[in-house]
Design an enzyme around this catalytic site. Structure first.
Site, PDB file in Angstrom:
ATOM      1  N   HIS A  70       0.832  -1.217   0.000  1.00  0.00           N
ATOM      2  CA  HIS A  70       0.000   0.000   0.000  1.00  0.00           C
ATOM      3  C   HIS A  70       0.854   1.250   0.000  1.00  0.00           C
ATOM      4  O   HIS A  70       0.407   2.318  -0.383  1.00  0.00           O
ATOM      5  CB  HIS A  70      -1.001  -0.008   1.175  1.00  0.00           C
ATOM      6  CG  HIS A  70      -0.372   0.297   2.506  1.00  0.00           C
ATOM      7  ND1 HIS A  70       0.433  -0.592   3.166  1.00  0.00           N
ATOM      8  CD2 HIS A  70      -0.422   1.411   3.282  1.00  0.00           C
ATOM      9  CE1 HIS A  70       0.842  -0.036   4.298  1.00  0.00           C
ATOM     10  NE2 HIS A  70       0.336   1.168   4.388  1.00  0.00           N
ATOM     11  N   LYS A  75       9.633  -2.394   3.617  1.00  0.00           N
ATOM     12  CA  LYS A  75      10.754  -2.213   4.540  1.00  0.00           C
ATOM     13  C   LYS A  75      10.700  -3.249   5.640  1.00  0.00           C
ATOM     14  O   LYS A  75       9.628  -3.528   6.185  1.00  0.00           O
ATOM     15  CB  LYS A  75      10.630  -0.806   5.160  1.00  0.00           C
ATOM     16  CG  LYS A  75      11.760  -0.401   6.049  1.00  0.00           C
ATOM     17  CD  LYS A  75      12.765   0.409   5.273  1.00  0.00           C
ATOM     18  CE  LYS A  75      14.058   0.624   6.020  1.00  0.00           C
ATOM     19  NZ  LYS A  75      14.896  -0.561   6.132  1.00  0.00           N
ATOM     20  N   LYS A 111       9.917  -8.520   5.410  1.00  0.00           N
ATOM     21  CA  LYS A 111      10.898  -9.157   6.308  1.00  0.00           C
ATOM     22  C   LYS A 111      11.669 -10.199   5.526  1.00  0.00           C
ATOM     23  O   LYS A 111      11.156 -10.772   4.557  1.00  0.00           O
ATOM     24  CB  LYS A 111      10.180  -9.836   7.479  1.00  0.00           C
ATOM     25  CG  LYS A 111      11.063 -10.027   8.689  1.00  0.00           C
ATOM     26  CD  LYS A 111      11.184  -8.737   9.459  1.00  0.00           C
ATOM     27  CE  LYS A 111      12.051  -8.846  10.677  1.00  0.00           C
ATOM     28  NZ  LYS A 111      12.037  -7.574  11.431  1.00  0.00           N
TER      29      LYS A 111
HETATM   30  P1  NAD Z   1      20.349  -9.530  18.511  1.00  0.00           P
HETATM   31  O1  NAD Z   1      20.718 -10.726  17.746  1.00  0.00           O
HETATM   32  O2  NAD Z   1      21.258  -8.362  18.491  1.00  0.00           O
HETATM   33  O3  NAD Z   1      20.110  -9.897  20.061  1.00  0.00           O
HETATM   34  C1  NAD Z   1      19.290 -10.924  20.533  1.00  0.00           C
HETATM   35  C2  NAD Z   1      19.849 -11.349  21.888  1.00  0.00           C
HETATM   36  O4  NAD Z   1      18.963 -12.299  22.483  1.00  0.00           O
HETATM   37  C3  NAD Z   1      21.219 -12.017  21.773  1.00  0.00           C
HETATM   38  O5  NAD Z   1      22.103 -11.427  22.684  1.00  0.00           O
HETATM   39  C4  NAD Z   1      20.917 -13.481  22.094  1.00  0.00           C
HETATM   40  O6  NAD Z   1      22.012 -14.150  22.679  1.00  0.00           O
HETATM   41  C5  NAD Z   1      19.758 -13.323  23.063  1.00  0.00           C
HETATM   42  N1  NAD Z   1      18.952 -14.554  23.197  1.00  0.00           N
HETATM   43  C6  NAD Z   1      18.694 -15.505  22.263  1.00  0.00           C
HETATM   44  N2  NAD Z   1      17.922 -16.486  22.775  1.00  0.00           N
HETATM   45  C7  NAD Z   1      17.694 -16.147  24.061  1.00  0.00           C
HETATM   46  C8  NAD Z   1      16.977 -16.747  25.116  1.00  0.00           C
HETATM   47  N3  NAD Z   1      16.346 -17.901  24.955  1.00  0.00           N
HETATM   48  N4  NAD Z   1      16.947 -16.114  26.325  1.00  0.00           N
HETATM   49  C9  NAD Z   1      17.581 -14.943  26.508  1.00  0.00           C
HETATM   50  N5  NAD Z   1      18.292 -14.323  25.537  1.00  0.00           N
HETATM   51  C10 NAD Z   1      18.352 -14.916  24.335  1.00  0.00           C
HETATM   52  O7  NAD Z   1      18.864  -9.145  18.019  1.00  0.00           O
HETATM   53  P2  NAD Z   1      18.143  -7.750  18.163  1.00  0.00           P
HETATM   54  O8  NAD Z   1      18.361  -6.981  16.930  1.00  0.00           O
HETATM   55  O9  NAD Z   1      18.477  -7.160  19.492  1.00  0.00           O
HETATM   56  O10 NAD Z   1      16.604  -8.212  18.125  1.00  0.00           O
HETATM   57  C11 NAD Z   1      15.958  -8.703  19.287  1.00  0.00           C
HETATM   58  C12 NAD Z   1      14.463  -8.693  19.066  1.00  0.00           C
HETATM   59  O11 NAD Z   1      14.038  -7.370  18.744  1.00  0.00           O
HETATM   60  C13 NAD Z   1      13.968  -9.578  17.907  1.00  0.00           C
HETATM   61  O12 NAD Z   1      12.689 -10.054  18.241  1.00  0.00           O
HETATM   62  C14 NAD Z   1      13.854  -8.586  16.757  1.00  0.00           C
HETATM   63  O13 NAD Z   1      12.925  -9.016  15.782  1.00  0.00           O
HETATM   64  C15 NAD Z   1      13.353  -7.373  17.502  1.00  0.00           C
HETATM   65  N6  NAD Z   1      13.599  -6.103  16.811  1.00  0.00           N
HETATM   66  C16 NAD Z   1      14.850  -5.705  16.478  1.00  0.00           C
HETATM   67  C17 NAD Z   1      15.044  -4.473  15.853  1.00  0.00           C
HETATM   68  C18 NAD Z   1      16.418  -3.929  15.549  1.00  0.00           C
HETATM   69  O14 NAD Z   1      16.522  -2.761  15.150  1.00  0.00           O
HETATM   70  N7  NAD Z   1      17.474  -4.686  15.736  1.00  0.00           N
HETATM   71  C19 NAD Z   1      13.939  -3.689  15.520  1.00  0.00           C
HETATM   72  C20 NAD Z   1      12.666  -4.124  15.872  1.00  0.00           C
HETATM   73  C21 NAD Z   1      12.507  -5.343  16.520  1.00  0.00           C
END
Ligand code: NAD
Length: 475
Positions: A70, A75, A111
């Site tokens: 839309h 992104k 995604k």
């Molecule tokens: P990342 O890979 O930098 O960090 C994720 C962390 O979670 C790691 O340190 C990992 O070791 C830890 N982890 C994994 N399994 C685990 C568990 N069972 N218990 C505890 N810790 C655990 O990822 P991120 O970019 O920080 O993303 C984290 C979440 O945020 C995801 O759901 C992602 O979709 C969401 N998110 C990220 C962004 C972004 O800008 N990076 C934006 C929106 C949403």
């Protein structure tokens, strides 16, 4: 077990979003077919490609999903994880659509994901896989500044975004807007200052705003403000680490941090940068000198606290542990950390849930700023910084003359300063998160919607309907 649940008893991730969507649809009077169109994933690209790793050829499974067209470009981040599957990527793409609409970012949701464990693969091989994935996207026209713009997500970061840009540029040589084909790049490669910490900072701004509303705090028996609030954070990655740092700086007390291998706890508070240093030096947060270890990391979610921030993975709060959660506020920093069943249990317990489609939108907001920067080919603040400083200096001279008082050097420094890129990006993000919070809350109150998640979906769906209507697709 319902048909929407998988073997482990948790819901299919896509069904979770559909369920939330359907709850919101009750507050929207529009033809059912039109809602179905908004709900559906427009394009799903599932690919397999070979990559030579050592002496072996490995077949890599990967995805790119464009949930909604839309608004263009689409992104959304790219994640590297062994848990990557079509259902997950479709759900995350859908979340992106709703998220962008809430924070007025003019993109459709998308995604991507590659089914690999980056922790067990060398960086040379991750680079090979990333470059091959990018060329597959180019072949099918699934990437480009006006088509689809990836960003970092779980398991990816600036490094991968640089490789994506470089591969895109080498195959689209001469494209002056090539930098805008991906966001989350390092600043030296066209990234924007403030992107790395944007999601965590957005989480902080969103929760801070909630904590400033007396009515909300009274409803869960807490005082107004963040100072002294006890916080638990799951995941010390990009989002979790930055959120933890901003909460810590604001005077909140981080009592527990949970990672894959276990959690650490100190009732008096953990120093986030010291924990991060310990993690870097030891490869684990466990055995941090100023904390107790919790071997079963999931148990950390169940500790007594004011605010719980799951910032790692989806479905970590489910029907089996929701009743044990003692937090009064849950801020969904991760995407989909609460299953629909857990959501209902927590709602009945009176927990305030700040939903992912709003709370973690800081990343895409600043990605939007990066995309705009790349298309305008100029750093934020470059044109106005010096001008603003000169105007401020003149203004200060007049004030000193009128008041017959000299302003101190320290005060002068603060007043004279023109906006740098980081100042503009952070103020844009802060404004976006504050506005988003109040739009959701106002709608929740005016339509008497039961919780913030449903209100956020109503807000988002209404905006998407509006944009389809203006396109002339909906009668
Ligand atoms: P990342 O890979 O930098 O960090 C994720 C962390 O979670 C790691 O340190 C990992 O070791 C830890 N982890 C994994 N399994 C685990 C568990 N069972 N218990 C505890 N810790 C655990 O990822 P991120 O970019 O920080 O993303 C984290 C979440 O945020 C995801 O759901 C992602 O979709 C969401 N998110 C990220 C962004 C972004 O800008 N990076 C934006 C929106 C949403």
């Amino acid at each position: 077990m319902s048909k929407n649940q998988n073997k482990t008893g948790s819901y299919s991730f896509f069904n979770c979003i559909e369920k939330n969507f359907d709850k919101a649809a009750r507050f929207i009077s529009i033809e059912k077919g039109l809602l179905e169109q908004i709900k559906a994933c427009n394009s799903v690209y599932r690919m397999h490609f070979p990559v030579k790793i050592g002496k072996e050829i490995k077949v890599i499974e990967a995805y790119r999903v464009q949930h909604s067209h839309h608004k263009l470009p689409c992104k959304g981040g790219i994640r590297y994880s062994m848990k990557v599957n079509q259902d997950e990527i479709m759900t995350l793409a859908a979340l992106m659509t709703y998220k962008c609409a809430i924070v007025d970012v003019p993109f459709g949701g998308a995604k991507g994901g590659i089914k690999i464990d980056p922790q067990t693969i060398s960086s040379e091989n991750i680079e090979k896989i990333t470059r091959r994935y990018t060329s597959e996207l180019i072949k099918k026209n699934f990437i480009g500044p006006g088509i689809d713009v990836p960003a970092p997500d779980y398991g990816t970061g600036e490094r991968e975004m640089s490789w994506i840009f470089d591969t895109f540029l080498s195959l689209r040589s001469g494209d002056i807007d090539a930098l805008a084909c991906v966001t989350g790049k390092p600043v030296s490669q066209g990234g924007v200052r403030g992107r790395k910490e944007a999601t965590g900072l957005g989480v902080f701004y969103g929760i801070r705003e909630l904590c400033h509303v007396k009515e909300e705090m009274s409803s869960v028996g807490l005082d107004v403000g963040l100072v002294g609030k006890k916080i638990i954070i799951q995941g010390l990655g990009n989002v979790g680490y930055h959120a933890a740092s901003f909460f810590h700086e604001s005077g909140a007390i981080i009592i527990a941090l949970a990672e894959r291998e276990g959690a650490i706890y100190n009732e008096k508070g953990l120093n986030v940068s010291k924990v991060f240093l310990h993690l870097k030096n030891n490869g684990s947060i466990l055995n941090f000198p100023e904390a107790k270890n919790i071997e079963n990391t999931e148990k950390a979610l169940e500790l007594e606290c004011d605010i719980l921030i799951p910032a790692a993975l989806e479905n970590v709060i489910h029907k089996n542990n929701a009743n044990h959660i003692k937090a009064k506020i849950i801020g969904e920093a991760a995407n989909g950390p609460i299953t629909p069943e857990a959501d209902e249990i927590l709602y009945k317990k009176g927990v305030i849930i700040v939903p992912d489609i709003y709370l973690n939108a800081g990343g895409v907001t600043v990605s939007y700023f990066e995309w705009l920067k790349n298309l305008s080919h100029v750093r934020y603040g470059r044109m106005e910084k010096k001008f603003r400083e000169n105007v401020n200096a003149e203004f200060l001279k007049v004030i000193e003359t009128v008041c017959k008082k000299k302003i101190s050097i320290e005060e002068k420094k603060m007043i004279l300063r023109g906006p740098r890129e980081i100042d503009l990006v952070r103020s844009g993000l802060e404004d976006t998160m504050i506005n988003g919070f109040h739009k959701i809350r106002d709608l929740k109150k005016s339509l008497k919607i039961e919780n913030m998640r449903t209100a956020a979906f109503v807000l988002s769906i209404n905006k998407i309907i509006d944009s389809y209507e203006k396109l002339g697709i909906f009668p």
